[in-house]
Design a protein around this motif. Sequence first.
Motif, PDB file in Angstrom:
ATOM      1  N   GLU A   1     -45.746  -3.898  -1.048  1.00  7.99           N
ATOM      2  CA  GLU A   1     -45.463  -2.566  -0.501  1.00  7.99           C
ATOM      3  C   GLU A   1     -45.589  -1.500  -1.589  1.00  7.99           C
ATOM      4  O   GLU A   1     -46.247  -0.473  -1.401  1.00  7.99           O
ATOM      5  N   LEU A   2     -44.989  -1.747  -2.747  1.00 11.95           N
ATOM      6  CA  LEU A   2     -45.033  -0.790  -3.849  1.00 11.95           C
ATOM      7  C   LEU A   2     -46.454  -0.617  -4.379  1.00 11.95           C
ATOM      8  O   LEU A   2     -46.896   0.509  -4.626  1.00 11.95           O
ATOM      9  N   LEU A   3     -47.190  -1.715  -4.541  1.00 13.85           N
ATOM     10  CA  LEU A   3     -48.572  -1.616  -5.008  1.00 13.85           C
ATOM     11  C   LEU A   3     -49.406  -0.770  -4.056  1.00 13.85           C
ATOM     12  O   LEU A   3     -50.259   0.014  -4.485  1.00 13.85           O
ATOM     13  N   GLY A   4     -49.144  -0.894  -2.752  1.00 16.34           N
ATOM     14  CA  GLY A   4     -49.848  -0.072  -1.765  1.00 16.34           C
ATOM     15  C   GLY A   4     -49.527   1.403  -1.919  1.00 16.34           C
ATOM     16  O   GLY A   4     -50.414   2.260  -1.867  1.00 16.34           O
ATOM     17  N   ILE A   5     -48.258   1.719  -2.136  1.00 16.92           N
ATOM     18  CA  ILE A   5     -47.823   3.108  -2.343  1.00 16.92           C
ATOM     19  C   ILE A   5     -48.475   3.677  -3.601  1.00 16.92           C
ATOM     20  O   ILE A   5     -49.017   4.788  -3.598  1.00 16.92           O
ATOM     21  N   LEU A   6     -48.441   2.912  -4.690  1.00 16.93           N
ATOM     22  CA  LEU A   6     -49.006   3.372  -5.966  1.00 16.93           C
ATOM     23  C   LEU A   6     -50.515   3.557  -5.870  1.00 16.93           C
ATOM     24  O   LEU A   6     -51.064   4.525  -6.404  1.00 16.93           O
ATOM     25  N   LYS A   7     -51.203   2.635  -5.174  1.00 17.55           N
ATOM     26  CA  LYS A   7     -52.658   2.746  -5.010  1.00 17.55           C
ATOM     27  C   LYS A   7     -53.013   4.007  -4.224  1.00 17.55           C
ATOM     28  O   LYS A   7     -53.915   4.756  -4.618  1.00 17.55           O
TER      29      LYS A   7
ATOM     30  N   THR B   1     -58.191  -0.917 -10.149  1.00 18.16           N
ATOM     31  CA  THR B   1     -58.181  -2.372 -10.342  1.00 18.16           C
ATOM     32  C   THR B   1     -57.614  -2.742 -11.708  1.00 18.16           C
ATOM     33  O   THR B   1     -56.880  -3.731 -11.826  1.00 18.16           O
ATOM     34  N   GLU B   2     -57.912  -1.939 -12.736  1.00 21.77           N
ATOM     35  CA  GLU B   2     -57.372  -2.201 -14.072  1.00 21.77           C
ATOM     36  C   GLU B   2     -55.860  -1.967 -14.109  1.00 21.77           C
ATOM     37  O   GLU B   2     -55.120  -2.727 -14.725  1.00 21.77           O
ATOM     38  N   VAL B   3     -55.420  -0.895 -13.439  1.00 15.87           N
ATOM     39  CA  VAL B   3     -53.988  -0.592 -13.380  1.00 15.87           C
ATOM     40  C   VAL B   3     -53.256  -1.707 -12.645  1.00 15.87           C
ATOM     41  O   VAL B   3     -52.227  -2.206 -13.106  1.00 15.87           O
ATOM     42  N   LYS B   4     -53.798  -2.114 -11.505  1.00 15.73           N
ATOM     43  CA  LYS B   4     -53.165  -3.164 -10.685  1.00 15.73           C
ATOM     44  C   LYS B   4     -53.045  -4.472 -11.466  1.00 15.73           C
ATOM     45  O   LYS B   4     -51.997  -5.122 -11.431  1.00 15.73           O
ATOM     46  N   THR B   5     -54.099  -4.840 -12.178  1.00 18.61           N
ATOM     47  CA  THR B   5     -54.068  -6.072 -12.979  1.00 18.61           C
ATOM     48  C   THR B   5     -52.935  -6.004 -14.000  1.00 18.61           C
ATOM     49  O   THR B   5     -52.180  -6.969 -14.176  1.00 18.61           O
ATOM     50  N   ARG B   6     -52.809  -4.872 -14.650  1.00 13.72           N
ATOM     51  CA  ARG B   6     -51.756  -4.689 -15.661  1.00 13.72           C
ATOM     52  C   ARG B   6     -50.366  -4.744 -15.016  1.00 13.72           C
ATOM     53  O   ARG B   6     -49.441  -5.344 -15.568  1.00 13.72           O
ATOM     54  N   LEU B   7     -50.219  -4.115 -13.840  1.00 11.68           N
ATOM     55  CA  LEU B   7     -48.933  -4.126 -13.137  1.00 11.68           C
ATOM     56  C   LEU B   7     -48.540  -5.549 -12.737  1.00 11.68           C
ATOM     57  O   LEU B   7     -47.393  -5.951 -12.902  1.00 11.68           O
ATOM     58  N   GLU B   8     -49.488  -6.292 -12.203  1.00 10.59           N
ATOM     59  CA  GLU B   8     -49.196  -7.657 -11.745  1.00 10.59           C
ATOM     60  C   GLU B   8     -48.828  -8.578 -12.895  1.00 10.59           C
ATOM     61  O   GLU B   8     -48.087  -9.540 -12.713  1.00 10.59           O
ATOM     62  N   ALA B   9     -49.291  -8.269 -14.093  1.00  8.10           N
ATOM     63  CA  ALA B   9     -48.971  -9.074 -15.276  1.00  8.10           C
ATOM     64  C   ALA B   9     -47.620  -8.700 -15.893  1.00  8.10           C
ATOM     65  O   ALA B   9     -47.156  -9.368 -16.812  1.00  8.10           O
ATOM     66  N   ASN B  10     -46.994  -7.619 -15.395  1.00 12.13           N
ATOM     67  CA  ASN B  10     -45.737  -7.121 -15.962  1.00 12.13           C
ATOM     68  C   ASN B  10     -44.710  -6.878 -14.861  1.00 12.13           C
ATOM     69  O   ASN B  10     -44.406  -5.728 -14.520  1.00 12.13           O
ATOM     70  N   PRO B  11     -44.128  -7.950 -14.297  1.00 11.28           N
ATOM     71  CA  PRO B  11     -43.212  -7.794 -13.162  1.00 11.28           C
ATOM     72  C   PRO B  11     -41.983  -6.933 -13.462  1.00 11.28           C
ATOM     73  O   PRO B  11     -41.508  -6.226 -12.577  1.00 11.28           O
TER      74      PRO B  11
END
Length: 191
Positions: A18-24, A40-50
């Motif tokens: 839900e949050l990733l959708g809002i941020l995107k 895509t670069e931002v999302k990859t970084r976010l997913e690696a840093n919970p």
Amino acid sequence: MKVINSTKKELSPKRREELLGILKTRFEKNVSRHKGLEWTEVKTRLEANPEKLWSLSEMERTGGEPDVVGHDKKTGEFVFFDCSPQSPEGRTSVCYDREALDSRKEHKPKNNAMDMAAAMGVELLTEEQYQELQKLGEFDTKSSSWVKAPADMRKLGGGLFGDRRYGRVFVYHNGAQSYYSGRGFRASLGV
């Protein structure tokens, strides 16, 4: 918001998506804030840093509307600032820090900006960051936001806050123990 493990500060899978959708959506709607950067670069970084994603969730939950405003090429971090038009509603009516809160004898606010930021895993914007934010749009036209005060000023009992009035950005001082319903704080987070 459901947190799976409060010591690890991780979001549930549903809240994470839900949050990733809002941020995107916000990222795509406000391209001028982060020209040349790819989601895509931002999302990859976010997913690696919970834990950082948890902090962004806290920024969102309290009304900050976080968005990417820069990229540190040395560290690889994407820089997020609160980009809500006014100071985040879930963080208003607070004095500057614990010392200021403890110094109030009566009419104490419920919290202070520095403790709230620490609990969220974020930092108050510096004066320089606040000025950079204001170059990206018009913020705090009806509110004001605490910004990180220099140690020498804080030692003397003062704090800094900024706003935009009369078509200009102002950063000025107030006693750190003061608080107003329209003053909160804006945060930054590197991911």
